[in-house]
Design a protein around this motif. Structure first.
Motif, PDB file in Angstrom:
ATOM      1  N   UNK A  94       0.827  -1.205   0.000  1.00 34.56           N
ATOM      2  CA  UNK A  94       0.000   0.000   0.000  1.00 34.56           C
ATOM      3  C   UNK A  94       0.864   1.259   0.000  1.00 34.56           C
ATOM      4  N   UNK A  95       1.905   1.270   0.851  1.00 36.60           N
ATOM      5  CA  UNK A  95       2.746   2.455   1.004  1.00 36.60           C
ATOM      6  C   UNK A  95       3.540   2.761  -0.257  1.00 36.60           C
ATOM      7  N   UNK A  96       3.906   1.742  -1.028  1.00 40.89           N
ATOM      8  CA  UNK A  96       4.714   1.988  -2.220  1.00 40.89           C
ATOM      9  C   UNK A  96       3.921   2.640  -3.356  1.00 40.89           C
ATOM     10  N   UNK A  97       2.631   2.841  -3.156  1.00 38.11           N
ATOM     11  CA  UNK A  97       1.882   3.681  -4.087  1.00 38.11           C
ATOM     12  C   UNK A  97       2.313   5.143  -3.947  1.00 38.11           C
ATOM     13  N   UNK A  98       2.844   5.496  -2.774  1.00 35.31           N
ATOM     14  CA  UNK A  98       3.170   6.883  -2.463  1.00 35.31           C
ATOM     15  C   UNK A  98       4.648   7.105  -2.147  1.00 35.31           C
ATOM     16  N   UNK A  99       5.358   6.062  -1.750  1.00 30.04           N
ATOM     17  CA  UNK A  99       6.756   6.191  -1.340  1.00 30.04           C
ATOM     18  C   UNK A  99       7.677   5.549  -2.384  1.00 30.04           C
ATOM     19  N   UNK A 100       8.816   6.186  -2.699  1.00 27.48           N
ATOM     20  CA  UNK A 100       9.777   5.593  -3.636  1.00 27.48           C
ATOM     21  C   UNK A 100      10.287   4.248  -3.135  1.00 27.48           C
ATOM     22  N   UNK A 101      10.670   3.386  -4.056  1.00 26.47           N
ATOM     23  CA  UNK A 101      11.104   2.036  -3.685  1.00 26.47           C
ATOM     24  C   UNK A 101      12.371   2.059  -2.844  1.00 26.47           C
ATOM     25  N   UNK A 102      13.331   2.936  -3.179  1.00 28.31           N
ATOM     26  CA  UNK A 102      14.560   3.011  -2.404  1.00 28.31           C
ATOM     27  C   UNK A 102      14.311   3.474  -0.984  1.00 28.31           C
ATOM     28  N   UNK A 103      13.453   4.468  -0.830  1.00 28.46           N
ATOM     29  CA  UNK A 103      13.096   4.983   0.493  1.00 28.46           C
ATOM     30  C   UNK A 103      12.439   3.880   1.321  1.00 28.46           C
ATOM     31  N   UNK A 104      11.527   3.129   0.713  1.00 28.66           N
ATOM     32  CA  UNK A 104      10.853   2.026   1.405  1.00 28.66           C
ATOM     33  C   UNK A 104      11.855   0.981   1.870  1.00 28.66           C
TER      34      UNK A 104
END
Length: 299
Positions: A94-104
């Motif tokens: 869900x969060x990766x809809x809004x957060x960059x993959x590297x940041x996640x």
């Protein structure tokens, strides 16, 4: 005449490939998740990944002669699967809809930090060691640095969801030690993924993601297939194979390699922004995890 010169053992190509799998493949899954959830609802995408991978792994293990779970083991598998796949990867997808993959991936790298906090302060499974204070403080300092820096770029709720999911995974990992589970790691992992994936698909249906049924483009299908095969089947098989041949601490080195791989892939292939402050936060977290694992090996 017996030569006194020590013969150097050749490099085992299988070990090299197995480490490449858990370093690169697991590090690349964050970008694949990002690609998938841009076109497919998050709970549906996570459910497809883990239900297919878990079912395939469970069936293969049974065909190889591994005994099926018995009695209380079924309940433990459902419980751990709910924590480590539903409560962990549901929020991450869900969060990766809004957060960059590297940041996640960097926030997810805090898993060893959260695990040791739970082991020491909540479940008292090990005593507190003062030499861990600095690594733990540095790791969470890196998290704070990332959160403060990205407050204007990444909403706080996705960050909290990622950290909450990491806490659920760590809780599942800690509880695993006290629950009745099958002896076969393959059966255990397959069943946990299968149950977790099934619950995620039910959650997807309940939240309306399947009404209408999601359209899966070729790009999204490729990302999901990569997650099932490379991320779950190949990556996990390499992980288990390595655990049977060398210390767990050495295998756990993937925890501080994966975010480096994910940040690099996000930067070069997805155009994700990488700033000096993000690199500093990443360095603090990666160094913290590395020190915790090294200290754990030396104790």
């Amino acid at each position: 005449m017996v030569s006194t010169e020590k013969q150097k053992s050749p490099i085992d190509l299988r070990v090299f490939l197995a480490f490449a799998a858990i370093y690169v493949l697991w590090g690349s899954t964050y970008l694949a998740i990002r690609i998938a959830v841009q076109q497919v609802p998050p709970f549906f995408a996570a459910g497809i990944r883990f239900f297919l991978a878990g079912t395939l792994l469970y069936v293969v293990m049974r065909l190889c002669g591994r005994p099926r779970p018995m009695g209380k083991e079924w309940g433990s598998l459902v419980g751990i699967g709910s924590l480590m796949f539903v409560a962990t990867y549901g929020p991450v997808f869900w969060a990766e809809q809004y957060a960059p993959s590297g940041f996640t991936s960097v926030l997810e790298a805090t898993l060893p930090l959260i695990t040791i906090v739970l082991e020491v302060f909540v479940f008292r499974q090990q005593r507190f060691r003062w030499n861990l204070l600095l690594p733990i403080a540095a790791g969470f300092g890196g998290v704070v640095l990332l959160m403060l820096h990205n407050a204007q770029h990444v909403a706080i709720l996705p960050c909290v969801a990622i950290l909450g999911g990491g806490t659920a995974w760590s809780l599942g990992a800690v509880l695993t030690r006290s629950l009745a589970l099958p002896k076969s790691k393959g059966i255990t992992a397959g069943a946990e993924m299968m149950f977790g994936g099934a619950i995620l698909l039910i959650l997807s249906a309940v939240t309306g993601e399947m009404h209408p049924f999601p359209h899966i483009s070729a790009k999204a299908a490729g990302a999901l297939l990569y997650l099932v095969v490379a991320g779950s089947l190949v990556g996990f098989s390499a992980f288990v194979w390595l655990l049977g041949r060398m210390p767990a601490t050495r295998v756990a080195s993937h925890a501080y390699i994966n975010p480096v791989v994910a940040v690099a892939l996000g930067y070069f292939f997805a155009g994700e922004v990488v700033t000096a402050r993000m690199l500093l936060g990443t360095a603090l977290i990666v160094a913290s995890v590395a020190l915790i694992l090294i200290k754990g090996k030396s104790d």
